[in-house]
Design a protein around this motif. Structure first.
Motif, PDB file in Angstrom:
ATOM      1  N   LEU A  68       0.808  -1.220   0.000  1.00 19.31           N
ATOM      2  CA  LEU A  68       0.000   0.000   0.000  1.00 19.31           C
ATOM      3  C   LEU A  68       0.842   1.271   0.000  1.00 19.31           C
ATOM      4  CD1 LEU A  68      -2.822  -1.063   2.492  1.00 19.31           C
ATOM      5  CD2 LEU A  68      -2.961  -0.904   0.000  1.00 19.31           C
ATOM      6  N   SER A  69       2.150   1.146   0.205  1.00 18.05           N
ATOM      7  CA  SER A  69       3.009   2.329   0.152  1.00 18.05           C
ATOM      8  C   SER A  69       3.105   2.885  -1.264  1.00 18.05           C
ATOM      9  CB  SER A  69       4.407   1.992   0.679  1.00 18.05           C
ATOM     10  OG  SER A  69       5.066   1.071  -0.174  1.00 18.05           O
ATOM     11  N   HIS A  70       2.688   2.087  -2.272  1.00 22.10           N
ATOM     12  CA  HIS A  70       2.743   2.533  -3.670  1.00 22.10           C
ATOM     13  C   HIS A  70       1.434   3.188  -4.123  1.00 22.10           C
ATOM     14  CE1 HIS A  70       6.606   0.667  -4.416  1.00 22.10           C
ATOM     15  NE2 HIS A  70       6.156  -0.468  -3.924  1.00 22.10           N
ATOM     16  N   GLN A  71       0.497   3.378  -3.200  1.00 21.33           N
ATOM     17  CA  GLN A  71      -0.821   3.881  -3.574  1.00 21.33           C
ATOM     18  C   GLN A  71      -0.755   5.221  -4.303  1.00 21.33           C
ATOM     19  OE1 GLN A  71      -3.229   3.006  -0.028  1.00 21.33           O
ATOM     20  NE2 GLN A  71      -5.013   3.490  -1.248  1.00 21.33           N
ATOM     21  N   ASN A  72       0.002   6.157  -3.791  1.00 21.92           N
ATOM     22  CA  ASN A  72       0.076   7.490  -4.413  1.00 21.92           C
ATOM     23  C   ASN A  72       0.629   7.408  -5.833  1.00 21.92           C
ATOM     24  OD1 ASN A  72      -0.965   8.777  -2.162  1.00 21.92           O
ATOM     25  ND2 ASN A  72       1.050   9.166  -1.256  1.00 21.92           N
ATOM     26  N   ARG A  73       1.658   6.583  -6.018  1.00 23.51           N
ATOM     27  CA  ARG A  73       2.256   6.437  -7.354  1.00 23.51           C
ATOM     28  C   ARG A  73       1.256   5.823  -8.328  1.00 23.51           C
ATOM     29  NH1 ARG A  73       5.116   2.422  -9.905  1.00 23.51           N
ATOM     30  NH2 ARG A  73       5.049   1.119  -8.049  1.00 23.51           N
ATOM     31  N   ILE A  74       0.500   4.850  -7.854  1.00 25.06           N
ATOM     32  CA  ILE A  74      -0.517   4.205  -8.695  1.00 25.06           C
ATOM     33  C   ILE A  74      -1.619   5.196  -9.058  1.00 25.06           C
ATOM     34  CG2 ILE A  74      -2.307   2.422  -8.722  1.00 25.06           C
ATOM     35  CD1 ILE A  74      -0.455   0.755  -6.904  1.00 25.06           C
ATOM     36  N   ASN A  75      -2.079   5.945  -8.071  1.00 22.70           N
ATOM     37  CA  ASN A  75      -3.143   6.929  -8.322  1.00 22.70           C
ATOM     38  C   ASN A  75      -2.695   7.989  -9.327  1.00 22.70           C
ATOM     39  OD1 ASN A  75      -4.764   5.606  -6.503  1.00 22.70           O
ATOM     40  ND2 ASN A  75      -4.340   6.997  -4.811  1.00 22.70           N
ATOM     41  N   THR A  76      -1.438   8.416  -9.209  1.00 20.91           N
ATOM     42  CA  THR A  76      -0.911   9.414 -10.143  1.00 20.91           C
ATOM     43  C   THR A  76      -0.884   8.871 -11.571  1.00 20.91           C
ATOM     44  OG1 THR A  76       0.474  10.405  -8.419  1.00 20.91           O
ATOM     45  CG2 THR A  76       1.080  10.862 -10.706  1.00 20.91           C
ATOM     46  N   GLN A  77      -0.437   7.628 -11.716  1.00 20.56           N
ATOM     47  CA  GLN A  77      -0.365   7.014 -13.040  1.00 20.56           C
ATOM     48  C   GLN A  77      -1.762   6.841 -13.640  1.00 20.56           C
ATOM     49  OE1 GLN A  77       2.356   6.398 -14.752  1.00 20.56           O
ATOM     50  NE2 GLN A  77       1.210   5.603 -16.491  1.00 20.56           N
ATOM     51  N   LEU A  78      -2.713   6.409 -12.830  1.00 21.78           N
ATOM     52  CA  LEU A  78      -4.083   6.219 -13.315  1.00 21.78           C
ATOM     53  C   LEU A  78      -4.720   7.555 -13.678  1.00 21.78           C
ATOM     54  CD1 LEU A  78      -5.367   3.465 -10.848  1.00 21.78           C
ATOM     55  CD2 LEU A  78      -4.787   3.194 -13.264  1.00 21.78           C
ATOM     56  N   SER A  79      -4.378   8.593 -12.919  1.00 23.64           N
ATOM     57  CA  SER A  79      -4.908   9.924 -13.214  1.00 23.64           C
ATOM     58  C   SER A  79      -4.411  10.408 -14.569  1.00 23.64           C
ATOM     59  CB  SER A  79      -4.485  10.896 -12.110  1.00 23.64           C
ATOM     60  OG  SER A  79      -4.954  12.195 -12.375  1.00 23.64           O
ATOM     61  N   LYS A  80      -3.151  10.105 -14.900  1.00 26.58           N
ATOM     62  CA  LYS A  80      -2.604  10.473 -16.203  1.00 26.58           C
ATOM     63  C   LYS A  80      -3.344   9.757 -17.325  1.00 26.58           C
ATOM     64  CE  LYS A  80       2.120  11.451 -14.614  1.00 26.58           C
ATOM     65  NZ  LYS A  80       3.544  11.008 -14.679  1.00 26.58           N
ATOM     66  N   GLN A  81      -3.876   8.577 -17.031  1.00 26.23           N
ATOM     67  CA  GLN A  81      -4.619   7.802 -18.029  1.00 26.23           C
ATOM     68  C   GLN A  81      -6.100   8.149 -18.029  1.00 26.23           C
ATOM     69  OE1 GLN A  81      -3.762   3.641 -17.289  1.00 26.23           O
ATOM     70  NE2 GLN A  81      -1.556   3.972 -17.306  1.00 26.23           N
ATOM     71  N   LYS A  82      -6.462   9.232 -17.339  1.00 29.77           N
ATOM     72  CA  LYS A  82      -7.831   9.753 -17.304  1.00 29.77           C
ATOM     73  C   LYS A  82      -8.801   8.804 -16.596  1.00 29.77           C
ATOM     74  CE  LYS A  82      -6.325  13.176 -19.814  1.00 29.77           C
ATOM     75  NZ  LYS A  82      -6.044  14.500 -19.188  1.00 29.77           N
ATOM     76  N   VAL A  83      -8.308   8.043 -15.641  1.00 29.99           N
ATOM     77  CA  VAL A  83      -9.190   7.197 -14.831  1.00 29.99           C
ATOM     78  C   VAL A  83      -9.855   8.081 -13.786  1.00 29.99           C
ATOM     79  CG1 VAL A  83      -9.304   5.273 -13.203  1.00 29.99           C
ATOM     80  CG2 VAL A  83      -7.803   5.135 -15.200  1.00 29.99           C
TER      81      VAL A  83
END
Length: 217
Positions: free
Chosen positions: A6-21
């Motif tokens: 779960l420490s990678h949550q912010n990085r995952i959210n940022t990447q998904l946001s770039k993909q317009k999720v």
């Protein structure tokens, strides 16, 4: 989420946001508070698009997609269990390839009326490199025999020692960390009593035991 760092949550959210999720929900299909967020989120997304406001067809049909063995069928069953109090409608298992075709519509909610389509897992047609392929195999997204169980086990041991994560030493009551997969598997086999005597026919036609005296599996 019960199997992720779960420490990678912010990085995952940022990447998904770039993909317009638009919306990301972390769930383990067990805790109700996670599952409860899904239907309201789906409803909110649908209501944002005027073309879905159709009186003649009020039901919502959604396709569930993802890589193999990520929990698509488990998610559908969890939604169905929570909102309809009904049992499993999709087969689940701890290996990829359980769902082999797009199934018929599965109702998971009454109000709003929502149907989901379970689908076979999909992977990119080209895996970037060997390390990515090994990581996918470790996660159970590729059938073990396609890579080789011994190769997967060897890579897992390498990864555990590299981080380092030596909990396997305590778990199997070993003397210490090991970097040889065959030696480790033999030790684990003896600890778990998963051994059997084996014999071989010599050139003289006589039977003799292997030096190790056991076959591990």
């Amino acid at each position: 989420m019960d199997l992720m760092d779960l420490s990678h949550q912010n990085r995952i959210n940022t990447q998904l946001s770039k993909q317009k999720v638009g919306k990301t929900i972390y769930t383990d299909c067990i805790r109700a508070e996670n599952i409860k967020q899904i239907v309201p989120a789906i409803t909110q997304c649908i209501e944002c698009y005027p073309r879905f406001h159709r009186a003649e067809n009020p039901d919502i049909c959604i396709m569930v997609t993802g890589i193999p063995n990520v929990g698509k069928s488990s998610l559908i069953n969890a939604l169905r269990r929570m909102h309809l109090r009904k049992g499993k409608a999709s087969r689940v298992g701890g290996e990829p390839g359980i769902t082999r075709s797009v199934l018929s519509k599965i109702q998971v909610s009454e109000n709003p009326l929502i149907y989901l389509l379970d689908t076979p897992g999909v992977l990119s047609p080209r895996i970037e490199n060997v390390e990515t392929g090994m990581k996918l195999a470790l996660c159970g997204t590729i059938l073990d025999h396609l890579v080789g169980e011994d190769i997967i086990a060897d890579y897992l041991l390498y990864t555990l020692n590299n981080y380092p994560q030596h909990r396997y030493v305590q778990h199997y009551e070993l003397e210490g960390p090991c970097d040889n997969i065959e030696t480790l598997l033999k030790e684990i086999a003896k600890k778990l009593r998963k051994t059997q005597k084996v014999t071989a026919i010599t050139g003289t036609g006589k039977f003799s035991e292997y030096p190790d005296g056991f076959l591990f599996h």
